[in-house]
Design an enzyme around this catalytic site. Structure first.
Site, PDB file in Angstrom:
ATOM      1  N   ASP A  16       0.830  -1.206   0.000  1.00 25.69           N
ATOM      2  CA  ASP A  16       0.000   0.000   0.000  1.00 25.69           C
ATOM      3  C   ASP A  16       0.868   1.262   0.000  1.00 25.69           C
ATOM      4  O   ASP A  16       1.953   1.277   0.577  1.00 25.69           O
ATOM      5  CB  ASP A  16      -0.881  -0.033   1.257  1.00 25.69           C
ATOM      6  CG  ASP A  16      -2.052   0.936   1.170  1.00 25.69           C
ATOM      7  OD1 ASP A  16      -2.257   1.533   0.087  1.00 25.69           O
ATOM      8  OD2 ASP A  16      -2.750   1.092   2.171  1.00 25.69           O
ATOM      9  N   GLY A  17       0.358   2.299  -0.627  1.00 28.16           N
ATOM     10  CA  GLY A  17       1.015   3.601  -0.560  1.00 28.16           C
ATOM     11  C   GLY A  17       1.642   4.076  -1.862  1.00 28.16           C
ATOM     12  O   GLY A  17       2.301   5.118  -1.881  1.00 28.16           O
ATOM     13  N   GLY A  19       0.126   5.331  -4.453  1.00 30.21           N
ATOM     14  CA  GLY A  19      -0.512   6.588  -4.856  1.00 30.21           C
ATOM     15  C   GLY A  19       0.067   7.763  -4.087  1.00 30.21           C
ATOM     16  O   GLY A  19       0.412   8.802  -4.671  1.00 30.21           O
ATOM     17  N   HIS A  33       2.816   3.281  -9.016  1.00 33.71           N
ATOM     18  CA  HIS A  33       2.678   1.833  -9.233  1.00 33.71           C
ATOM     19  C   HIS A  33       3.930   1.268  -9.901  1.00 33.71           C
ATOM     20  O   HIS A  33       4.349   0.149  -9.616  1.00 33.71           O
ATOM     21  CB  HIS A  33       1.432   1.531 -10.070  1.00 33.71           C
ATOM     22  CG  HIS A  33       0.157   1.880  -9.371  1.00 33.71           C
ATOM     23  ND1 HIS A  33      -0.091   1.499  -8.068  1.00 33.71           N
ATOM     24  CD2 HIS A  33      -0.933   2.593  -9.763  1.00 33.71           C
ATOM     25  CE1 HIS A  33      -1.289   1.955  -7.699  1.00 33.71           C
ATOM     26  NE2 HIS A  33      -1.807   2.625  -8.708  1.00 33.71           N
ATOM     27  N   SER A  61      -7.251  -5.795  -6.050  1.00 35.94           N
ATOM     28  CA  SER A  61      -8.372  -6.374  -5.316  1.00 35.94           C
ATOM     29  C   SER A  61      -9.655  -6.282  -6.133  1.00 35.94           C
ATOM     30  O   SER A  61      -9.733  -5.530  -7.114  1.00 35.94           O
ATOM     31  CB  SER A  61      -8.560  -5.649  -3.983  1.00 35.94           C
ATOM     32  OG  SER A  61      -9.178  -4.401  -4.201  1.00 35.94           O
ATOM     33  N   LEU A 127      11.098 -20.516  -4.291  1.00 39.42           N
ATOM     34  CA  LEU A 127      10.056 -19.632  -3.761  1.00 39.42           C
ATOM     35  C   LEU A 127       8.773 -19.755  -4.583  1.00 39.42           C
ATOM     36  O   LEU A 127       8.815 -19.746  -5.809  1.00 39.42           O
ATOM     37  CB  LEU A 127      10.541 -18.173  -3.833  1.00 39.42           C
ATOM     38  CG  LEU A 127       9.500 -17.103  -3.479  1.00 39.42           C
ATOM     39  CD1 LEU A 127       9.227 -17.088  -1.973  1.00 39.42           C
ATOM     40  CD2 LEU A 127       9.941 -15.731  -3.954  1.00 39.42           C
TER      41      LEU A 127
HETATM   42  C1  FPP Z   1      -1.773   0.152  -3.406  1.00 39.39           C
HETATM   43  O1  FPP Z   1      -1.352   1.516  -3.420  1.00 39.39           O
HETATM   44  C2  FPP Z   1      -1.274  -0.567  -4.580  1.00 39.39           C
HETATM   45  C3  FPP Z   1      -2.063  -1.133  -5.556  1.00 39.39           C
HETATM   46  C4  FPP Z   1      -3.538  -1.079  -5.562  1.00 39.39           C
HETATM   47  C5  FPP Z   1      -1.469  -1.825  -6.718  1.00 39.39           C
HETATM   48  C6  FPP Z   1      -0.213  -2.621  -6.457  1.00 39.39           C
HETATM   49  C7  FPP Z   1       0.571  -2.676  -7.698  1.00 39.39           C
HETATM   50  C8  FPP Z   1       1.924  -2.749  -7.780  1.00 39.39           C
HETATM   51  C9  FPP Z   1       2.804  -2.878  -6.616  1.00 39.39           C
HETATM   52  C10 FPP Z   1       2.616  -2.645  -9.095  1.00 39.39           C
HETATM   53  C11 FPP Z   1       2.064  -3.457 -10.208  1.00 39.39           C
HETATM   54  C12 FPP Z   1       2.498  -4.842 -10.188  1.00 39.39           C
HETATM   55  C13 FPP Z   1       1.653  -5.878 -10.443  1.00 39.39           C
HETATM   56  C14 FPP Z   1       2.176  -7.265 -10.379  1.00 39.39           C
HETATM   57  C15 FPP Z   1       0.208  -5.683 -10.771  1.00 39.39           C
HETATM   58  P1  FPP Z   1      -2.448   2.653  -3.514  1.00 39.39           P
HETATM   59  O2  FPP Z   1      -2.631   3.028  -4.940  1.00 39.39           O
HETATM   60  O3  FPP Z   1      -3.680   2.196  -2.809  1.00 39.39           O
HETATM   61  O4  FPP Z   1      -1.739   3.816  -2.728  1.00 39.39           O
HETATM   62  P2  FPP Z   1      -2.459   4.974  -1.881  1.00 39.39           P
HETATM   63  O5  FPP Z   1      -3.152   4.300  -0.744  1.00 39.39           O
HETATM   64  O6  FPP Z   1      -1.301   5.820  -1.425  1.00 39.39           O
HETATM   65  O7  FPP Z   1      -3.376   5.699  -2.826  1.00 39.39           O
END
Ligand code: FPP
Length: 236
Positions: A16-17, A19, A33, A61, A127
């Site tokens: 998370d984080g 964004g 991302h 999700s 892994l």
């Molecule tokens: C949460 O941060 C992150 C996600 C919803 C996406 C996770 C994606 C990656 C780590 C990169 C892509 C890789 C793959 C394998 C799909 P957020 O956007 O909720 O951050 P925020 O809470 O600061 O807005």
């Protein structure tokens, strides 16, 4: 220092984080991302090197479909880039990839890349890297209930004889041990529909670090915290 004799078998992560990381730099969310994907690469390597058996990451999700179409398509494009760039290395490192969630609802190109990855790495014994994609814990349990109910309808199983094992065996994670350690970055302290059934006895470690900044050192710190916890699984 982490104790190499007491490495958690299964580590699950809520990345998370991304964004906020981007906003802090006045960059578009997708740049966050992208940085998150780079962080993820590093943690896959670290987990493999340390001897973690299962690493499970929450990449998308069932609720993330509410985001802008631009952000959603950007995340899936990154996924394809990740797979195309990393597949050889994952394979050379004996990593086996598994997807948790209903991934055939993803864009076609992403599905193709994922299937190639699953096929290429299916025999690997290092892994196991589980990527939760279009995954939601409640939906996963509902799906398991339906599968079990079908067996009852067909007369293969009696309602009264359904066990916890039957439920576990019908989750996306069938055959995977429950997570020992669950890490969430960026200061949020909630489960957000992740591995609801499986995390019943997981140790939770929360860190303020935003996911793109999460390094091997942070990963090792979380493992060290885990190693100092006393796990009783409800016993004494
Ligand atoms: C949460 O941060 C992150 C996600 C919803 C996406 C996770 C994606 C990656 C780590 C990169 C892509 C890789 C793959 C394998 C799909 P957020 O956007 O909720 O951050 P925020 O809470 O600061 O807005």
């Amino acid at each position: 220092m982490i104790d190499l004799e007491k490495i958690p078998e299964h580590v699950a992560i809520i990345m998370d984080g991304n964004g906020r990381w981007a906003e802090n730099r006045n960059l578009p969310r997708i740049a966050g991302h992208n940085a998150g994907m780079i962080a993820m690469k590093g943690i896959v390597k670290a987990a493999s090197a340390i001897g973690v058996k299962h690493l499970t990451v929450y990449a998308f999700s069932t609720e993330n479909w509410r985001r802008s179409s631009e952000e959603i398509s950007g995340i899936f494009k990154l996924l394809v880039i990740y797979v195309e760039k990393e597949l050889d290395e994952l394979h050379q490192n004996n990593v086996k990839v598994r997807i948790l969630g209903n991934y055939d609802k993803l864009p076609k190109e992403a599905v193709k890349s994922l299937e190639r990855t699953l096929e290429t790495t299916k025999g690997n014994t290092g892994l196991q890297f589980n990527i939760a994609l279009n995954y939601g814990g409640r939906n996963e349990i509902l799906r398991a209930v339906k599968k079990i109910a079908m067996k009852v309808e067909e007369g293969i199983l009696k309602a009264d004889e359904i066990t916890e094992r039957d439920i576990a065996d019908n989750l996306y994670t069938s055959g995977i041990p429950d997570p020992d350690l669950l890490i969430r970055t960026s200061g949020e302290m909630r489960l957000s529909n992740y591995l609801l059934w499986q995390s019943a006895y997981s140790e939770f470690v929360f860190t303020d670090v935003l996911w793109p900044d999460f390094t091997r050192k942070d990963f090792e710190n979380a493992i060290e915290i885990f190693q100092h916890r006393k796990r009783r699984f409800g016993g004494r």
